[in-house]
Design a protein around this motif. Structure first.
Motif, short mmCIF file in Angstrom:
data_model
loop_
_atom_site.label_atom_id
_atom_site.label_comp_id
_atom_site.label_asym_id
_atom_site.label_seq_id
_atom_site.Cartn_x
_atom_site.Cartn_y
_atom_site.Cartn_z
N MET A 149 29.52 4.41 17.69
CA MET A 149 30.91 4.48 18.07
C MET A 149 31.02 4.06 19.54
N SER A 150 31.99 3.20 19.82
CA SER A 150 32.16 2.72 21.19
C SER A 150 32.88 3.76 22.04
N ALA A 151 32.89 3.51 23.33
CA ALA A 151 33.54 4.44 24.25
C ALA A 151 35.05 4.48 24.03
N THR A 152 35.64 3.35 23.66
CA THR A 152 37.07 3.30 23.41
C THR A 152 37.43 4.14 22.19
N GLN A 153 36.66 4.00 21.14
CA GLN A 153 36.93 4.78 19.94
C GLN A 153 36.77 6.27 20.19
N ALA A 154 35.77 6.63 21.00
CA ALA A 154 35.55 8.04 21.31
C ALA A 154 36.72 8.60 22.12
N ALA A 155 37.23 7.81 23.07
CA ALA A 155 38.35 8.26 23.89
C ALA A 155 39.60 8.41 23.03
N LEU A 156 39.85 7.46 22.14
CA LEU A 156 41.02 7.54 21.27
C LEU A 156 40.92 8.71 20.31
N THR A 157 39.74 8.99 19.83
CA THR A 157 39.56 10.12 18.93
C THR A 157 39.89 11.44 19.61
N GLN A 158 39.58 11.54 20.90
CA GLN A 158 39.88 12.76 21.63
C GLN A 158 41.34 12.84 22.07
N LEU A 159 42.01 11.69 22.28
CA LEU A 159 43.38 11.69 22.78
C LEU A 159 44.42 11.80 21.66
N VAL A 160 44.10 11.40 20.45
CA VAL A 160 45.06 11.44 19.36
C VAL A 160 45.54 12.86 19.06
N PRO A 161 44.69 13.87 19.00
CA PRO A 161 45.21 15.22 18.77
C PRO A 161 46.12 15.71 19.90
N LEU A 162 45.86 15.29 21.14
CA LEU A 162 46.72 15.67 22.25
C LEU A 162 48.10 15.03 22.14
N ALA A 163 48.14 13.78 21.71
CA ALA A 163 49.42 13.09 21.56
C ALA A 163 50.22 13.67 20.42
N ALA A 164 49.57 14.13 19.39
CA ALA A 164 50.28 14.69 18.24
C ALA A 164 51.00 15.98 18.61
N ASP A 165 50.48 16.71 19.57
CA ASP A 165 51.12 17.97 19.98
C ASP A 165 52.32 17.75 20.88
#
Length: 77
Positions: free
Chosen positions: A1-17
């Motif tokens: 998994m690339s660094a971009t995918q890892a960052a997006l995976t962590q930011l998506v739950p924050l954006a959903a809230d």
């Protein structure tokens, strides 16, 4: 998994809230894009009117319309 995918995976739950899924607006960026398009269309219309005002066009009479036998240019009487 690339660094971009890892960052997006962590930011998506924050954006959903933080975002209400029932209220989606274009925001400031959408307004700026729309305003830029409106100003561009206004400038193009102003330029077109200026150029059309400079055109002086007089059509010469069609020599086929002044036939000797009185027929029209299309061949119908």
């Amino acid at each position: 998994m690339s660094a971009t995918q890892a960052a997006l995976t962590q930011l998506v739950p924050l954006a959903a809230d933080t975002f209400d899924k029932n209220k989606v607006t274009p925001g400031v960026l959408g307004f700026l894009v729309f305003a830029a398009l409106a100003v561009g269309v206004w400038a193009l219309m102003k330029s077109m009117n200026r150029h059309m005002g400079r055109v002086s066009f007089e059509e010469d009479p069609d020599p086929a319309d002044s036939g000797v036998d009185g027929s029209t240019a299309t061949g119908r009487s």
